[in-house]
Design an enzyme around this catalytic site. Sequence first.
Site, PDB file in Angstrom:
ATOM      1  N   HIS A 124      -3.184   6.835   2.741  1.00 13.19           N
ATOM      2  CA  HIS A 124      -3.603   5.537   2.218  1.00 13.19           C
ATOM      3  C   HIS A 124      -5.011   5.270   2.757  1.00 13.19           C
ATOM      4  O   HIS A 124      -5.285   5.421   3.944  1.00 13.19           O
ATOM      5  CB  HIS A 124      -2.625   4.461   2.681  1.00 13.19           C
ATOM      6  CG  HIS A 124      -3.106   3.085   2.421  1.00 13.19           C
ATOM      7  ND1 HIS A 124      -3.669   2.715   1.225  1.00 13.19           N
ATOM      8  CD2 HIS A 124      -3.137   1.973   3.209  1.00 13.19           C
ATOM      9  CE1 HIS A 124      -4.014   1.444   1.285  1.00 13.19           C
ATOM     10  NE2 HIS A 124      -3.712   0.977   2.475  1.00 13.19           N
ATOM     11  N   CYS A 173       0.812  -1.231   0.000  1.00 13.33           N
ATOM     12  CA  CYS A 173       0.000   0.000   0.000  1.00 13.33           C
ATOM     13  C   CYS A 173       0.843   1.278   0.000  1.00 13.33           C
ATOM     14  O   CYS A 173       0.301   2.370  -0.170  1.00 13.33           O
ATOM     15  CB  CYS A 173      -0.955  -0.011   1.183  1.00 13.33           C
ATOM     16  SG  CYS A 173      -1.894  -1.536   1.295  1.00 13.33           S
ATOM     17  N   ASN A 201     -10.040  -0.336   0.258  1.00 10.06           N
ATOM     18  CA  ASN A 201      -8.586  -0.237   0.242  1.00 10.06           C
ATOM     19  C   ASN A 201      -8.078  -0.824  -1.075  1.00 10.06           C
ATOM     20  O   ASN A 201      -8.165  -2.027  -1.293  1.00 10.06           O
ATOM     21  CB  ASN A 201      -8.056  -1.027   1.445  1.00 10.06           C
ATOM     22  CG  ASN A 201      -6.547  -1.061   1.515  1.00 10.06           C
ATOM     23  OD1 ASN A 201      -5.852  -0.713   0.563  1.00 10.06           O
ATOM     24  ND2 ASN A 201      -6.022  -1.486   2.654  1.00 10.06           N
TER      25      ASN A 201
HETATM   26  N1  COA Z   1     -18.105  -8.891   9.599  1.00 15.26           N
HETATM   27  C1  COA Z   1     -18.522  -9.265  10.818  1.00 15.26           C
HETATM   28  N2  COA Z   1     -17.693  -9.640  11.789  1.00 15.26           N
HETATM   29  C2  COA Z   1     -16.372  -9.628  11.514  1.00 15.26           C
HETATM   30  C3  COA Z   1     -15.875  -9.242  10.261  1.00 15.26           C
HETATM   31  C4  COA Z   1     -16.791  -8.869   9.276  1.00 15.26           C
HETATM   32  N3  COA Z   1     -16.413  -8.497   8.046  1.00 15.26           N
HETATM   33  N4  COA Z   1     -14.534  -9.331  10.290  1.00 15.26           N
HETATM   34  C5  COA Z   1     -14.199  -9.752  11.508  1.00 15.26           C
HETATM   35  N5  COA Z   1     -15.292  -9.932  12.250  1.00 15.26           N
HETATM   36  C6  COA Z   1     -15.368 -10.404  13.621  1.00 15.26           C
HETATM   37  C7  COA Z   1     -14.186 -11.270  13.983  1.00 15.26           C
HETATM   38  O1  COA Z   1     -14.425 -12.607  13.610  1.00 15.26           O
HETATM   39  C8  COA Z   1     -14.140 -11.106  15.477  1.00 15.26           C
HETATM   40  O2  COA Z   1     -15.130 -11.909  16.038  1.00 15.26           O
HETATM   41  P1  COA Z   1     -14.870 -12.689  17.423  1.00 15.26           P
HETATM   42  O3  COA Z   1     -14.616 -11.617  18.434  1.00 15.26           O
HETATM   43  O4  COA Z   1     -16.152 -13.427  17.621  1.00 15.26           O
HETATM   44  O5  COA Z   1     -13.681 -13.531  17.153  1.00 15.26           O
HETATM   45  C9  COA Z   1     -14.574  -9.670  15.648  1.00 15.26           C
HETATM   46  O6  COA Z   1     -15.283  -9.295  14.468  1.00 15.26           O
HETATM   47  C10 COA Z   1     -13.400  -8.726  15.792  1.00 15.26           C
HETATM   48  O7  COA Z   1     -13.980  -7.518  16.057  1.00 15.26           O
HETATM   49  P2  COA Z   1     -13.149  -6.319  16.533  1.00 15.26           P
HETATM   50  O8  COA Z   1     -12.148  -6.697  17.570  1.00 15.26           O
HETATM   51  O9  COA Z   1     -14.109  -5.251  16.872  1.00 15.26           O
HETATM   52  O10 COA Z   1     -12.378  -5.960  15.230  1.00 15.26           O
HETATM   53  P3  COA Z   1     -11.506  -4.682  15.058  1.00 15.26           P
HETATM   54  O11 COA Z   1     -12.077  -3.538  15.794  1.00 15.26           O
HETATM   55  O12 COA Z   1     -10.081  -5.046  15.314  1.00 15.26           O
HETATM   56  O13 COA Z   1     -11.696  -4.376  13.537  1.00 15.26           O
HETATM   57  C11 COA Z   1     -10.529  -4.414  11.483  1.00 15.26           C
HETATM   58  C12 COA Z   1     -11.177  -5.255  12.586  1.00 15.26           C
HETATM   59  C13 COA Z   1      -9.963  -5.366  10.435  1.00 15.26           C
HETATM   60  C14 COA Z   1     -11.586  -3.547  10.832  1.00 15.26           C
HETATM   61  C15 COA Z   1      -9.423  -3.531  12.097  1.00 15.26           C
HETATM   62  O14 COA Z   1      -8.552  -4.316  12.868  1.00 15.26           O
HETATM   63  C16 COA Z   1      -8.653  -2.794  11.061  1.00 15.26           C
HETATM   64  O15 COA Z   1      -9.153  -1.939  10.381  1.00 15.26           O
HETATM   65  N6  COA Z   1      -7.352  -3.082  10.918  1.00 15.26           N
HETATM   66  C17 COA Z   1      -6.540  -2.479   9.883  1.00 15.26           C
HETATM   67  C18 COA Z   1      -6.800  -3.210   8.598  1.00 15.26           C
HETATM   68  C19 COA Z   1      -6.197  -2.546   7.413  1.00 15.26           C
HETATM   69  O16 COA Z   1      -6.416  -1.387   7.193  1.00 15.26           O
HETATM   70  N7  COA Z   1      -5.451  -3.319   6.620  1.00 15.26           N
HETATM   71  C20 COA Z   1      -4.814  -2.898   5.442  1.00 15.26           C
HETATM   72  C21 COA Z   1      -3.755  -1.901   5.758  1.00 15.26           C
HETATM   73  S1  COA Z   1      -2.695  -1.651   4.465  1.00 15.26           S
END
Ligand code: COA
Length: 326
Positions: A253, A112, A283
Amino acid sequence: MNKVRIIGTGSYVPEKIVTNEELSCIVDTSDEWISSRTGIRERRISEGEDTSHMASKAALKAIENAGVKAEDIDLIILATATPDSFIPSTACIVQDNIKAINATCFDISAACSGFVYGIDIATQFIRTGSVKTALVIGAETLSKVLNWKDRNTCVLFGDGASAAVLKESDVEGILSIYRGSDGSKGKFLTCNAVPVKNPYIDSKETMGDIDNAITMDGKEIFKFGVKIIVQGVEELLKDTTYSLKDIKYIVPHQANFRIIESAAKRLGVSEEKFYLNLDKFGNTSAASVGIALDDMVQKNLLQSGDKILLIGFGGGLTYGGLIVEW
Ligand code: COA
């Protein structure tokens, strides 16, 4: 040292829009979860167009907007994590498509951060006088490396391409550069290539079971993104006489609205300072900063002399930023 300016931008996204609602039909998710956690509402998904195809369309628009001819391009740098092929490079395929017959062409792999790395590299080539005109492209067909059963990743990404033409100039357009990598954190965002398999290791191995989908530790990437935006803004400004007040927009980004929210809070600026279009495109990795930039140009948000700050971060892990005078 020669001076460098961005003289034209372009972008291209596939026609097919996939909304969060539509995704919830193929994976256990919801519009509420995706939009509240990320800010993403829809993304574009390729219906067969590969990376070089989207890259060529974005490149032709950038060349037209720059008012140059394809033959004037001396260098094509194409950033992608999803090339059409290992050989030839996607940059060489684009060269042939757009008939940039005088260009030297290569791909770079910086996930990215790719668009920002590409502008940085092109700037160095122009500053030393090695080339006069460079085309930088960020292009991705991430849909081909997503595990569509993994709701942790498939809801985040989209396909698309962006491009910028840089040229030697009398006025300096690249005011500050920030870059780095941290390979020790590479495991937090991965996408495998082809494993080492050959007849001298195991003649029975087949190539049919390669797992080459994106995997990610979302929380680690989230922390990294916030840290890099804050650190990048501070470091970039340090090399100039400007403060954040002088920067019209930060163009980050386009990973996640909550990353931007946290970074804005730490920097003590309004989220309005950040230009975001991730709600529409998700993204798009190496394409994302350039798609946002071209969106701003098309909306006439940038006037000559405006200062903007581009910042990218992603797999590698990699990061890079620029202060650009428009
Ligand atoms: N829909 C519903 N539930 C989902 C899901 C989706 N698309 N994706 C994950 N979950 C669930 C998981 O299974 C987990 O469930 P569990 O607690 O029963 O195991 C739960 O949601 C995790 O939730 P939470 O802890 O609130 O997630 P988060 O706040 O960490 O958010 C992201 C997850 C991915 C949105 C966040 O970590 C993020 O944005 N990270 C950066 C990702 C990114 O930008 N990557 C590319 C960068 S170059």
